[in-house]
Design a protein around this motif. Structure first.
Motif, short mmCIF file in Angstrom:
data_model
loop_
_atom_site.label_atom_id
_atom_site.label_comp_id
_atom_site.label_asym_id
_atom_site.label_seq_id
_atom_site.Cartn_x
_atom_site.Cartn_y
_atom_site.Cartn_z
N ALA A 130 -19.41 -3.90 -69.68
CA ALA A 130 -19.87 -4.87 -68.69
C ALA A 130 -19.85 -6.23 -69.38
N LEU A 131 -18.79 -7.01 -69.15
CA LEU A 131 -18.60 -8.25 -69.87
C LEU A 131 -19.44 -9.38 -69.29
N ALA A 132 -19.86 -10.28 -70.17
CA ALA A 132 -20.57 -11.47 -69.72
C ALA A 132 -19.62 -12.52 -69.17
N PRO B 11 -11.17 -11.00 -74.20
CA PRO B 11 -9.99 -10.16 -74.06
C PRO B 11 -8.75 -10.87 -74.59
N GLY B 12 -8.00 -10.14 -75.41
CA GLY B 12 -6.80 -10.70 -76.02
C GLY B 12 -7.03 -11.36 -77.35
N ALA B 13 -8.29 -11.55 -77.75
CA ALA B 13 -8.58 -12.21 -79.03
C ALA B 13 -8.15 -11.32 -80.18
N PHE C 117 -6.26 -6.41 -81.53
CA PHE C 117 -6.68 -7.36 -80.49
C PHE C 117 -7.69 -6.71 -79.55
N VAL C 118 -8.58 -7.53 -79.01
CA VAL C 118 -9.49 -7.05 -77.97
C VAL C 118 -8.66 -6.66 -76.75
N ALA C 119 -8.97 -5.50 -76.17
CA ALA C 119 -8.22 -5.01 -75.02
C ALA C 119 -8.32 -5.99 -73.85
N ALA C 120 -7.28 -5.97 -72.99
CA ALA C 120 -7.25 -6.89 -71.86
C ALA C 120 -8.45 -6.70 -70.94
#
Length: 437
Positions: free
Chosen positions: A77-79, A26-28, A69-72
């Motif tokens: 389902a994130l690892a 997130p944020g990348a 950017f990747v959303a916050a």
């Protein structure tokens, strides 16, 4: 980045997998379109199309010349470890935002009272006893409830109402700071949040007017117990907002009354002769596991919500509806909810008054939270953690508003809150003036 990517769909799948796996956190920042196109030997239009699809799904956010950017909190389902990590043992939880279990009506009597005959296909979607109770409650607050749907909680209701009218790419006005899950829901729906500044009385009329002028298709407003600030509309502010909204009759007005009877402030209705919906949940008053909310609104909006529900989920479980109806029918429930509202008011006051005595202005007029403006959120959160208190950084609640931290006070005894306020005063740099909300 190497992969057998040939189409925009291939690239979407690859980037979605990398976001889910945490390779793109997130944020990348994603690679610029032309750079990634050259790397993958794709046409720039193919990469741009993939980025648009990811944006429509709420996975990435475009920020103009700054890039994509990747959303916050992308809807995956994130690892990764979640942003809201569990509070460590021995740390006072002023972060999670739960109601006090002592003020939740007991489940056992309601479960014992529930009729157990099976509900089959073709049964009306709303339990008639519950419908009567919900309509009476809404009518008491001046909310027309002729048209009613029952959905799986406040956010489910907001999602269904917005999806009934808005389309990906539409702009939606939201409070700033505002509830992080609402902001993330908009991103997940491919909608673009437009910040509306607030003060202790809720959305500022001039800020709402500016958002309307910018071309929004919908407005989401919290009338009381605003999360994270505790702001609440009063009669004058509600009248001002109604006048502003009257100038944009084509805009959908969605009222998120998530706290209902435990908010500690009266309800002020905003909708008139227009597309509108009020979503009122029972999660804060009866219990977070009771995933149920009422949606009242104009006929077309409610018809669309109920129609889309019918071809998907179908209906909210009648067992759950009957349990909620039994709890609302219990003569002891109103007294318990009034006690909860009074307790939450006292607990907010402990923190607000203690910080005020230290020269720190904060707000918490209603609900379960207190918002404290600060200069450095991370430093304050870390400082409180070292002293044994978990609080929430304001970063995820904000779009364009200044920094702050949120203290959730509902489930913490007053003496502990007094100690927490003293700790916060010690953490804050009192040599500078602190902004009020």
């Amino acid at each position: 980045m190497t992969s057998p990517v040939r189409t925009a769909a291939d690239l979407v799948a690859l980037l979605e997998q990398r976001i889910g796996a945490g390779i793109l956190a997130p944020g990348a920042r994603l690679e610029p379109v032309r750079a990634l196109a050259a790397e993958l030997q794709l046409a720039p239009n193919t990469v741009a199309a993939a980025y648009r699809i990811l944006g429509d799904r709420g996975l990435v956010v475009g920020e103009g010349r700054r890039g994509t950017f990747v959303a916050a909190r992308p809807p995956l389902a994130l690892a990764l470890a979640p942003a809201d990590e569990p509070v460590a043992e021995g740390v006072v939880d002023l972060a999670s935002g739960n109601p006090d279990p002592a003020f939740l009506p007991p489940l056992a009597p309601a479960l014992a009272a529930v009729a157990t005959e099976p509900v089959l296909y073709g049964h009306p979607p709303i339990d008639p006893v519950l419908a009567g109770l919900l309509r009476a409650d809404l009518d008491t607050d001046g909310v027309p409830a002729e048209h009613l749907a029952v959905v799986g909680g406040a956010l489910d209701g907001l999602e269904r109402v917005l999806a009934a009218h808005a389309r990906p790419g539409d702009r939606v006005a939201v409070e700033d700071p505002g509830y992080t899950s609402v902001i993330e829901l908009l991103h997940a729906l491919g909608l673009r949040p437009v910040p509306v500044a607030i003060d202790p009385s809720g959305a500022r009329p001039e800020a709402l007017a500016g958002a309307l002028d910018s071309g929004v298709s919908a407005v989401v407003i919290t009338p009381r117990a605003q999360n994270p600030t505790g702001a609440a509309l009063d009669a004058d502010r509600a009248a001002e907002l109604r006048r502003v909204l009257a100038g944009a009759p084509e805009v959908l007005v969605v009222v998120d009354d998530h706290a209902g009877p435990i908010a500690g402030q009266p309800y002020h209705h905003l909708a008139g002769d227009r597309r509108w919906a009020t979503v009122r949940s029972v999660a804060k008053s009866l219990g977070p596991d009771l995933r149920l909310a009422a949606v009242a609104g104009d006929e077309l909006t409610v018809r669309r919500v109920a129609g889309r529900q019918l071809v998907g989920q179908g209906w909210v479980s009648h067992l759950l509806q009957r349990v909620v109806a039994a709890m609302l029918s219990d003569p002891a429930t109103p007294e318990l909810l009034a006690a909860a509202s009074a307790a939450y008011r006292r607990r907010r006051a402990v923190v607000v008054d203690a910080l005020a005595a230290a020269g720190i202005e904060v707000e918490g007029r209603s609900g379960m939270n207190v918002w404290v403006p600060v200069d450095d959120e991370a430093r304050v959160v870390a400082g409180m953690q070292r002293r044994g208190y978990a609080i929430r950084s304001g970063a995820r609640f904000r779009l364009a508003s200044p920094p702050g931290v949120r203290l959730s006070v509902a489930a913490t005894p007053e003496p502990v809150l007094a100690e927490a306020a003293a700790a916060l005063a010690a953490v804050l740099d009192r040599s500078r003036p602190v902004r009020s909300v």
